[in-house]
Motif scaffolding. Structure first.
Motif, PDB file in Angstrom:
ATOM      1  N   TRP A 180       0.813  -1.252  -0.005  1.00 41.83           N
ATOM      2  CA  TRP A 180       0.011   0.106  -0.083  1.00 41.83           C
ATOM      3  C   TRP A 180       0.890   1.329  -0.105  1.00 41.83           C
ATOM      4  CZ3 TRP A 180      -5.216  -0.913  -0.200  1.00 41.83           C
ATOM      5  CH2 TRP A 180      -5.842  -1.853   0.028  1.00 41.83           C
ATOM      6  N   ARG A 193     -11.399   2.127  -9.121  1.00 43.94           N
ATOM      7  CA  ARG A 193     -10.293   1.508  -8.333  1.00 43.94           C
ATOM      8  C   ARG A 193     -10.038   0.033  -8.481  1.00 43.94           C
ATOM      9  NH1 ARG A 193      -6.587   5.163  -5.533  1.00 43.94           N
ATOM     10  NH2 ARG A 193      -7.638   7.080  -5.274  1.00 43.94           N
ATOM     11  N   PHE A 208      -8.796  -3.531  -6.919  1.00 45.47           N
ATOM     12  CA  PHE A 208      -8.369  -3.902  -5.396  1.00 45.47           C
ATOM     13  C   PHE A 208      -7.753  -5.443  -5.944  1.00 45.47           C
ATOM     14  CE2 PHE A 208     -11.172  -0.737  -4.597  1.00 45.47           C
ATOM     15  CZ  PHE A 208     -10.683  -0.065  -3.535  1.00 45.47           C
ATOM     16  N   GLN A 213      -3.996  -1.896  -4.399  1.00 48.88           N
ATOM     17  CA  GLN A 213      -5.117  -0.777  -4.809  1.00 48.88           C
ATOM     18  C   GLN A 213      -4.434   0.143  -5.618  1.00 48.88           C
ATOM     19  OE1 GLN A 213      -7.323   1.236  -1.745  1.00 48.88           O
ATOM     20  NE2 GLN A 213      -7.291   3.239  -3.036  1.00 48.88           N
TER      21      GLN A 213
END
Length: 508
Positions: free
Chosen positions: A212, A318, A320, A339
């Motif tokens: 992340w 987005r 994921f 992400q």
């Protein structure tokens, strides 16, 4: 049925829900879960997928070789089981039809009988027929469920021009841009991003975990510029802009060819983030792995006229990915993350137009990446690199000198009718018979009503933002005399979409 088929069949016919419950949350609240799932019945708003069992049964040898060439996880004996269960389905359907006809005749006969004794005898015969019909109906449902579960595991057919073998067998269709610059660890995008103060992986790890990240300043502006630049080209080519839901039903993801959970792994691996609910009546939801899924779902259970095809949309969402991969060069930094923002091209077309549509998608993508001034190449991906839904797939790879290798930045897939049969995306042909009309649609082939065929769907990446940022940083970084990163050379095509001034950016 072989016991080896049970786990995968269960996955097709049932859904799984995480069993972690937020003890102090409000009733009915939703939350991300990462604990082991329990099996529950499927929740879906769509009809069952309509697969062409006859075509499968008539091409067992090809289907078997095709699955082998693609390294598809098809259980041993699955294709032969499809043939057996399809024969059983036809036998039960024929027998059930005869029994229903006999039952209807008894009803007509009973209305004409006046003798009470004879009427009672016919009534008893009708009761026995009702029991037989009910039994046959139950057997038919069971056979059809097994047949569907088996057939859903079969991958799409493969274009005859696709190379055979693993990733290394990919064929280079074209190369673009200047000659690749020499590989250098000094160009690593993580180190450069930290030095310029535009990437923060440490804060991302603190707030969420590994893989992340935060985009800061120029990197965040670069995301916006890339998105709008790629969007402008898609709009120029007739695509309609759509912003998509990032949360989708697990059933929709599965129908698009994405496995929310890999049941073949030991232990099973979650490929998507699942949103569990304390309310068992809620459908199982997942965070979308790509805008392809909600874009495909947008057309589900609809019949279009051939005149409105092709339908071309470009969706922003987005993405994921629960499994970012093992740590290493291939997953370092922004290259593989949990992400990211992604602009996706999606096309619904007639069954005889998908190969041309794939080349048009490739041309749009080529135009986008040529404007970014880094070296890239287009590959025709081999059989072992095709997902279950892809008939053919082109990948585009950019040269990333900091990684010292080519890295995928885009892909384009022709899914033919694989997704359409599962999502029920159909169209009425304006003239002529359909090429592949399933048996259940045979009644539509009349002079009074145009035949209904399953559409073909295609998808292609217009901009996977983190990968493009990697390519732009590693190819565009500038150094001072001491070899310290001090700025970035960015293509002038992005300047109209830039919303600030910067001392580290130079437009070229």
């Amino acid at each position: 049925m072989s016991s080896s088929l049970l786990p995968s069949l269960s996955h097709c016919c049932q859904r799984q829900r995480f069993n972690f419950v937020l003890q102090h949350g409000p009733k009915g609240s939703r939350f991300l879960s990462a604990k082991a799932p329990e099996v529950q019945p499927v929740t879906t708003v769509l009809p069952k997928p309509r697969l062409d069992y006859r075509a499968i049964s008539e091409s067992i040898v090809y289907k078997s070789h095709n699955a082998f060439n693609r390294k598809a996880p098809l259980p041993i004996g699955a294709l032969q089981s499809v043939v057996r269960h399809y024969d059983e389905q036809k036998r039960l359907s024929s027998k059930l039809g005869l029994k229903r006809h006999a039952r209807s005749n008894l009803g007509e006969k009973m209305r004409k009988i006046r003798d009470p004794i004879e009427k009672q005898a016919v009534l008893e015969e009708a009761k026995l027929l009702k029991i037989e019909v009910t039994d046959l109906e139950q057997k038919l449902v069971t056979v059809e469920d097994i047949l569907l579960g088996l057939a859903l595991q079969i991958p799409n057919d493969t274009h005859p021009g696709v190379p055979l073998g693993p990733e290394e067998a990919a064929a280079v269709l074209s190369t673009h841009g200047s000659d690749p610059i020499a590989a250098s660890g000094n160009r690593d995008h993580m180190d450069v991003g930290r030095a310029l103060g535009i990437l923060d992986f440490e804060a991302g790890a603190t707030v969420t975990g590994s893989s992340w990240y935060y985009l800061l300043g120029e990197a965040a502006l670069l995301e916006m510029a890339l998105t709008n630049y790629a969007l402008s080209i898609a709009l120029k080519h007739g695509f309609r802009f759509v912003t998509t839901p990032d949360v989708v039903r697990a059933d929709i993801a599965l129908r698009c060819g994405f496995q929310p959970r890999d049941q073949n792994a030991d232990p099973p691996v979650s490929q998507m983030y699942h949103i569990a609910s304390s309310n068992p009546s809620h459908p199982e939801l997942v965070l979308s792995g790509t805008a392809e899924i909600p874009l495909g779902g947008m057309f589900a259970n609809q019949i279009f006229t051939e005149q409105v095809l092709p339908l071309k949309v470009v969706g922003l969402g987005r993405s994921f990915r629960a499994e970012a991969g093992a740590r290493g060069a291939d997953t370092r930094g922004l290259y593989r993350v949990h992400q990211f923002s992604k602009l996706e091209l999606f096309v619904v077309c007639s069954e005889d137009a998908s190969e041309q549509a794939m080349e048009e998608l490739r041309n749009v993508q080529t135009e986008i990446f040529e404007g970014l001034n880094f070296p890239f190449r287009v590959l025709d991906m081999p059989t072992e690199e095709l997902g279950a839904s892809a008939y053919r797939k082109y990948d585009m790879e950019a040269w990333m000198p900091g990684r010292g290798s080519w890295g995928e930045i885009s892909s384009t897939s022709n899914c033919t009718d694989y997704q359409a049969r599962r999502l029920h995306i159909r169209y009425r042909r304006s003239s002529g018979p359909p090429k592949h009309t399933p048996p259940s649609f045979s009644s539509a082939s009349t002079q009074s009503a145009p035949a209904i065929s399953f559409a073909h769907t295609l998808n292609g990446t217009a901009a996977a933002i983190p990968r493009l940022i990697v390519a732009l940083i590693e190819n565009g970084v500038t150094f001072d005399e001491a070899g310290k990163p001090v700025g970035l050379d960015l293509p002038s095509t992005l300047k109209p979409f830039w919303h600030d001034t910067s001392s580290i950016i130079r437009w070229t």
